[in-house]
Structures are given as structure tokens and as C-alpha cells.
Design a protein around this motif. Structure first.
Motif, PDB file in Angstrom:
ATOM      1  N   PHE A 131       0.908  -1.322  -0.013  1.00 53.79           N
ATOM      2  CA  PHE A 131       0.072   0.066  -0.055  1.00 53.79           C
ATOM      3  C   PHE A 131       0.917   1.285   0.167  1.00 53.79           C
ATOM      4  CE2 PHE A 131      -3.566  -2.877   1.339  1.00 53.79           C
ATOM      5  CZ  PHE A 131      -4.368  -2.337   0.506  1.00 53.79           C
ATOM      6  N   GLN A 132       2.246   1.203   0.492  1.00 51.38           N
ATOM      7  CA  GLN A 132       3.242   2.415   0.447  1.00 51.38           C
ATOM      8  C   GLN A 132       3.251   2.784  -1.271  1.00 51.38           C
ATOM      9  OE1 GLN A 132       6.240   0.549   2.296  1.00 51.38           O
ATOM     10  NE2 GLN A 132       6.114   1.633   4.129  1.00 51.38           N
ATOM     11  N   ASP A 133       2.975   1.909  -2.194  1.00 53.27           N
ATOM     12  CA  ASP A 133       2.994   2.238  -3.496  1.00 53.27           C
ATOM     13  C   ASP A 133       1.947   2.437  -4.292  1.00 53.27           C
ATOM     14  OD1 ASP A 133       6.284   1.854  -3.237  1.00 53.27           O
ATOM     15  OD2 ASP A 133       5.495  -0.362  -3.139  1.00 53.27           O
ATOM     16  N   VAL A 134       0.792   2.318  -3.383  1.00 56.88           N
ATOM     17  CA  VAL A 134      -0.549   2.609  -4.228  1.00 56.88           C
ATOM     18  C   VAL A 134      -1.079   3.839  -4.200  1.00 56.88           C
ATOM     19  CG1 VAL A 134      -3.099   2.098  -4.024  1.00 56.88           C
ATOM     20  CG2 VAL A 134      -1.470   0.292  -3.538  1.00 56.88           C
ATOM     21  N   ASP A 135      -1.005   4.678  -5.464  1.00 51.05           N
ATOM     22  CA  ASP A 135      -1.532   5.800  -5.556  1.00 51.05           C
ATOM     23  C   ASP A 135      -2.306   6.085  -6.697  1.00 51.05           C
ATOM     24  OD1 ASP A 135       0.249   5.534  -7.731  1.00 51.05           O
ATOM     25  OD2 ASP A 135       2.002   6.680  -7.100  1.00 51.05           O
ATOM     26  N   LYS A 136      -2.754   7.200  -6.959  1.00 48.22           N
ATOM     27  CA  LYS A 136      -3.450   7.800  -7.997  1.00 48.22           C
ATOM     28  C   LYS A 136      -3.007   7.149  -9.304  1.00 48.22           C
ATOM     29  CE  LYS A 136      -6.524  11.549  -9.763  1.00 48.22           C
ATOM     30  NZ  LYS A 136      -6.970  12.753  -9.722  1.00 48.22           N
ATOM     31  N   ASN A 137      -1.522   7.056  -9.763  1.00 52.41           N
ATOM     32  CA  ASN A 137      -1.245   6.520 -10.856  1.00 52.41           C
ATOM     33  C   ASN A 137      -1.358   5.116 -11.136  1.00 52.41           C
ATOM     34  OD1 ASN A 137      -0.385   9.097 -11.753  1.00 52.41           O
ATOM     35  ND2 ASN A 137       1.658   8.980 -10.914  1.00 52.41           N
ATOM     36  N   PHE A 138      -1.245   4.567  -9.795  1.00 55.39           N
ATOM     37  CA  PHE A 138      -1.592   2.973  -9.866  1.00 55.39           C
ATOM     38  C   PHE A 138      -2.990   2.757 -10.214  1.00 55.39           C
ATOM     39  CE2 PHE A 138      -3.069  -0.639  -7.376  1.00 55.39           C
ATOM     40  CZ  PHE A 138      -2.333  -1.722  -7.739  1.00 55.39           C
ATOM     41  N   VAL A 139      -3.846   3.582  -9.758  1.00 56.26           N
ATOM     42  CA  VAL A 139      -5.371   3.281 -10.178  1.00 56.26           C
ATOM     43  C   VAL A 139      -5.639   3.587 -11.641  1.00 56.26           C
ATOM     44  CG1 VAL A 139      -7.642   4.235  -9.696  1.00 56.26           C
ATOM     45  CG2 VAL A 139      -5.800   4.089  -7.987  1.00 56.26           C
ATOM     46  N   GLU A 140      -5.289   4.555 -12.207  1.00 59.74           N
ATOM     47  CA  GLU A 140      -5.289   5.104 -13.441  1.00 59.74           C
ATOM     48  C   GLU A 140      -4.631   4.032 -14.515  1.00 59.74           C
ATOM     49  OE1 GLU A 140      -3.847   9.166 -13.262  1.00 59.74           O
ATOM     50  OE2 GLU A 140      -5.731  10.032 -13.216  1.00 59.74           O
ATOM     51  N   GLY A 141      -3.599   3.584 -14.028  1.00 61.01           N
ATOM     52  CA  GLY A 141      -2.839   2.461 -14.787  1.00 61.01           C
ATOM     53  C   GLY A 141      -3.628   1.249 -14.931  1.00 61.01           C
ATOM     54  N   PHE A 142      -4.260   1.006 -13.818  1.00 61.87           N
ATOM     55  CA  PHE A 142      -5.256  -0.247 -13.944  1.00 61.87           C
ATOM     56  C   PHE A 142      -6.256  -0.019 -15.087  1.00 61.87           C
ATOM     57  CE2 PHE A 142      -8.531  -3.242 -12.521  1.00 61.87           C
ATOM     58  CZ  PHE A 142      -7.999  -4.378 -12.754  1.00 61.87           C
ATOM     59  N   LYS A 143      -6.727   1.138 -14.949  1.00 68.33           N
ATOM     60  CA  LYS A 143      -7.978   1.626 -16.079  1.00 68.33           C
ATOM     61  C   LYS A 143      -7.389   1.307 -17.301  1.00 68.33           C
ATOM     62  CE  LYS A 143     -11.331   4.971 -17.003  1.00 68.33           C
ATOM     63  NZ  LYS A 143     -12.028   6.399 -16.679  1.00 68.33           N
ATOM     64  N   ARG A 144      -6.135   1.704 -17.649  1.00 66.73           N
ATOM     65  CA  ARG A 144      -5.763   1.702 -18.870  1.00 66.73           C
ATOM     66  C   ARG A 144      -5.515   0.526 -19.421  1.00 66.73           C
ATOM     67  NH1 ARG A 144      -2.771   6.093 -17.144  1.00 66.73           N
ATOM     68  NH2 ARG A 144      -0.921   4.876 -16.488  1.00 66.73           N
ATOM     69  N   TYR A 145      -4.876  -0.347 -18.257  1.00 70.68           N
ATOM     70  CA  TYR A 145      -4.520  -1.758 -18.647  1.00 70.68           C
ATOM     71  C   TYR A 145      -6.109  -2.487 -19.073  1.00 70.68           C
ATOM     72  CZ  TYR A 145      -4.286  -6.834 -17.560  1.00 70.68           C
ATOM     73  OH  TYR A 145      -4.492  -8.123 -17.856  1.00 70.68           O
ATOM     74  N   LEU A 146      -6.942  -2.213 -18.085  1.00 76.11           N
ATOM     75  CA  LEU A 146      -8.090  -2.954 -18.765  1.00 76.11           C
ATOM     76  C   LEU A 146      -8.947  -2.633 -20.091  1.00 76.11           C
ATOM     77  CD1 LEU A 146     -10.302  -2.935 -15.523  1.00 76.11           C
ATOM     78  CD2 LEU A 146      -9.308  -4.813 -16.539  1.00 76.11           C
ATOM     79  N   ASN A 147      -8.575  -1.109 -20.509  1.00 74.71           N
ATOM     80  CA  ASN A 147      -9.062  -0.478 -21.629  1.00 74.71           C
ATOM     81  C   ASN A 147      -8.182  -1.048 -22.834  1.00 74.71           C
ATOM     82  OD1 ASN A 147     -11.185   0.950 -22.659  1.00 74.71           O
ATOM     83  ND2 ASN A 147      -9.672   2.747 -22.931  1.00 74.71           N
ATOM     84  N   GLU A 148      -6.760  -1.120 -22.548  1.00 74.20           N
ATOM     85  CA  GLU A 148      -5.998  -1.398 -23.752  1.00 74.20           C
ATOM     86  C   GLU A 148      -5.234  -2.743 -23.984  1.00 74.20           C
ATOM     87  OE1 GLU A 148      -3.243   1.746 -23.333  1.00 74.20           O
ATOM     88  OE2 GLU A 148      -5.008   3.285 -23.277  1.00 74.20           O
ATOM     89  N   LYS A 149      -5.265  -3.384 -22.797  1.00 71.16           N
ATOM     90  CA  LYS A 149      -4.159  -4.512 -22.915  1.00 71.16           C
ATOM     91  C   LYS A 149      -5.161  -5.740 -22.435  1.00 71.16           C
ATOM     92  CE  LYS A 149       0.040  -2.294 -21.888  1.00 71.16           C
ATOM     93  NZ  LYS A 149       1.038  -2.297 -21.027  1.00 71.16           N
ATOM     94  N   ALA A 150      -5.953  -5.847 -21.494  1.00 76.41           N
ATOM     95  CA  ALA A 150      -6.744  -7.002 -21.004  1.00 76.41           C
ATOM     96  C   ALA A 150      -7.420  -7.680 -22.075  1.00 76.41           C
ATOM     97  CB  ALA A 150      -7.540  -6.689 -19.782  1.00 76.41           C
ATOM     98  N   LYS A 151      -7.344  -9.027 -21.760  1.00 76.60           N
ATOM     99  CA  LYS A 151      -8.062 -10.017 -23.040  1.00 76.60           C
ATOM    100  C   LYS A 151      -8.592 -11.015 -22.082  1.00 76.60           C
ATOM    101  CE  LYS A 151      -5.972  -8.223 -26.737  1.00 76.60           C
ATOM    102  NZ  LYS A 151      -5.114  -8.953 -27.248  1.00 76.60           N
TER     103      LYS A 151
END
Length: 378
Positions: A131-151
Motif C-alpha cells: 500500500f506504500q506504493d498505491v497511488d492515483k497513478n496506480f489506479v489510472e494505470g489499471f484502468k488503462r490496462y483494462l481498456n487497452e491490454k486486458a484480454k
């Protein structure tokens, strides 16, 4: 802000202990006004203790009040200086998500969604991330992953509603982590989720259902279950597990009292006389009402063949019966809130999709009347 322990004299001969949160002063209408909040602890001390018990109770309650004061002061300092609980902040996010998912194991359908989301979270999130490394960028990154890379398992991009569901589970875990002090900052604030996509909901008209009831179906129990779903709106999962103990014949009506498989919510569903007749004679309390149902490709194919025998070319699945029930109810005058309750929807917007279908039917009906007048010149 200053937090202090205070006491208020009561007519009972005791002091009521409370905390005062002094937030400074403001000037209003030319007058200085002090801003305070209070937290009454429901702890009391005797004003003039005489017995050993009164003295002991005073000591115990005063000590407890001071401990609560210390906790409130610590909470304030933690918030003011953004001090994290170091033990919690070193927890691995994937471990935390797993524990939150397991809390949902009693609601199978919801658990399955959490589990499906986890598979994508594990592909995106490093195994050692805390959780020390969890920030807003981490959240936005997962959203991009779902939108662009997830299969999917079939190696195709995720459907819109899958993105919507998985990201919502991810956000829910982070929201809970913030509330439980694993995170000092609400990292999901300001990050928009995916819009829910509208899927096509295939349904049957009243005349098509009537044609189905006349047509031959290879599996009589499948035919009975499908038509029962058209009449009641029950899902396959709830029909398949239905026991006779859930069917109540009461005076001049019948109803089903059951737990929804999808939401685990207890439902009380009145059924029509025709629907009750379809169930047949009552059997043992622990016997299944629909014996021999099997969900799979064979039964799905038989539904399509059955539809073809009835002259229906739509791609109908068992779940189409539930859609059919909703459309028929709305088309015949039921209000949307009643339909939502009957279908066991948690949100009215889920039911509103069917209202749009009925509106479209009305639009189509407006063109059915042949032309009445000749063209009028202007």
C-alpha cells in the motif's frame, strides 16, 4: 484543533464525561463566535464517591475516557501530518484483495465477479507491491490496462461491461482499504470508472410465447422451466435450485419465498394461477420442482430448435425468458418500480433498459395504421 476531556454535572449526582473539539473562532455579525464539537462518551463518575465501588467505578471510567481522548488526539495528529499505520501500509495489495474477496464468498455471483477481476489485477499488479506504493497513478494505470491490454480467455479485448465490473471491484477494494487505514489518501477520488454498456436484450412477444407453448420441445422439463421464467422473471439459477418448500399455496394465491442465487437476497414473489398450474402436483418438501435441468450447450441448442419449430428466428437463450417477462409486464401496464421489485433488481436503472424496449415498441406501433387522408396541399 484542541481536544480536551470535560465533564458536565447532572441532576443525578454524577458527572457526564465528554470530549470537546475546539476548532477556533470566527467573527459573525461583528461578534466573535467559538466553534466547538462534542462527543459524549456515555461514561459517568459519581460527584462525591463514598463507597469503595463508587470510587473504583470513577477510576475505571475516568481511565477509559482518557484512553478515548488519547485515541482521538492520535487520529487528529495522524490526519494532520499524514502519518500512516506502518504495519498496514506494508501489507501487499494482492494479499489484501484476496482477503476482501473471501469476505464475499457467501454471495456466489458477486464472489465470481471479484474472482474474475482478481485475475486481471494479478496480471497488472507486481506481486510485491504494498500500500506504500498505491497511488492515483496506480489506479489510472489499471484502468488503462483494462481498456487497452486486458484480454479474455479467447484472446479478445474485454467487453465494456466486463471493464465496468472489474474496475468497480478494484475501486471497492481500495475504498475499503482507505476506510480501514491501509491508505492515508483516498486514491480513487477523481478517477472515473467505466460507463456501463447497454447490451441487446433479446425477448419474445406475447404471440411468440404463445406459439412456443404450442410447439414441440424435446425436453418437457426445459419447456416447462422456460415458460415459467417467462411468467415469473426468475433466473435459470433460481429455477434450477427451486425446492417445493419454497412454493407456498396460500388461500387464493401462490408465491415463492426464496434466496436469490445472484444477490443472496430473500425474495417473496407472487405467481399467477397459470404459473402455479405449470408446476404440477406438489412433491416432497426437499424435492426439486424442476427435475433434470442441465445448463449447457445441448439445452441451449434445443431452445433454438424449439424456437424454430414455433417459427421464431431470434437468437433466444434461457435468460431471454427473464427479459420477456419484464417487457410483457411493462407492455401490459405494470409500473417500472413494481417490475424492478419483481425482478429483484437492486437499481432501478437496470429495469429502465426494458422501459426503453417498450418505448421502441410503441414507436413501431405508431406506423401500423394505414394512411387515412390524402395529401393535403398547403
Amino acid at each position: 484543533m484542541k481536544i480536551t476531556l470535560k465533564k458536565k454535572k447532572l441532576k443525578t449526582g454524577k458527572y457526564s464525561l465528554y470530549l470537546e473539539f475546539y476548532k477556533g473562532s470566527i467573527v459573525k455579525d461583528g461578534k466573535k463566535k467559538h466553534v466547538r464539537d462534542f462527543e459524549y462518551l456515555k461514561l459517568y463518575t459519581t460527584i462525591n464517591p463514598k463507597t469503595a465501588k463508587e470510587k473504583a467505578d470513577n477510576k475505571k471510567n475516568l481511565a477509559l475516557a482518557n484512553k478515548i481522548l488519547s485515541l482521538r488526539q492520535a487520529d487528529f495528529i495522524k490526519g494532520k501530518y499524514e502519518i500512516l499505520n506502518t504495519r498496514k501500509s506494508k501489507t501487499r495489495f494482492l494479499d489484501y484483495y484476496e482477503s476482501v474477496k473471501q469476505d464475499r464468498i457467501d454471495t456466489q455471483a458477486n464472489y465470481d465477479n471479484w474472482d474474475a477481476a482478481q485475475k486481471h489485477i494479478e496480471k497488472y499488479c507486481p506481486l510485491t507491491l504494498t500500500f506504500q506504493d498505491v497511488d492515483k497513478n496506480f489506479v489510472e494505470g489499471f484502468k488503462r490496462y483494462l481498456n487497452e491490454k486486458a484480454k479474455t480467455k479467447s484472446d479478445v479485448p474485454l467487453a465494456q461491461n466486463s471493464k465496468y465490473t472489474y474496475f468497480n471491484k478494484f475501486r471497492a477494494a481500495l475504498k475499503q482499504a482507505f476506510e480501514e487505514d491501509y491508505l492515508q489518501v483516498n486514491v480513487i477520488k477523481g478517477v472515473k470508472g467505466f460507463e456501463m454498456g447497454e447490451t441487446k436484450r433479446e425477448y419474445l412477444t406475447l404471440s411468440e410465447v404463445q406459439n412456443l407453448s404450442k410447439a414441440e420441445c424435446k425436453h418437457k422439463m426445459l419447456k416447462k422451466a422456460f415458460l415459467f421464467s417467462c411468467m415469473t422473471g426468475l433466473r435459470w439459477s433460481d429455477i434450477n435450485k427451486m425446492l417445493w418448500s419454497e412454493v407456498r399455496d396460500e388461500d387464493e394465491s401462490s408465491r415463492i419465498i426464496f434466496k436469490q442465487y445472484k444477490t443472496d437476497g430473500l425474495e417473496y414473489l407472487y405467481i399467477s394461477e397459470e404459473a402455479r398450474e405449470l408446476l404440477g402436483e406438489r412433491q416432497g418438501m426437499n424435492d426439486r420442482v424442476f427435475v433434470g435441468l442441465k445448463y449447457g450447450a445441448h439445452f441451449n441448442a434445443e431452445i433454438l430448435r424449439w424456437c424454430m419449430r414455433a417459427g421464431i428466428t431470434k437468437h433466444i437463450t434461457f435468460h431471454s425468458a427473464r427479459h420477456t417477462n419484464a417487457v410483457l409486464l411493462l407492455s401490459h401496464g405494470a409500473d417500472i418500480y413494481t417490475v424492478s421489485k419483481l425482478l429483484g433488481h437492486r437499481e432501478i436503472r437496470t429495469t429502465q433498459i426494458y422501459a426503453k424496449i417498450v418505448d421502441q415498441k410503441a414507436k413501431e406501433a405508431s406506423t401500423l395504421i394505414p394512411r387515412i387522408t390524402t395529401k393535403i396541399s398547403t
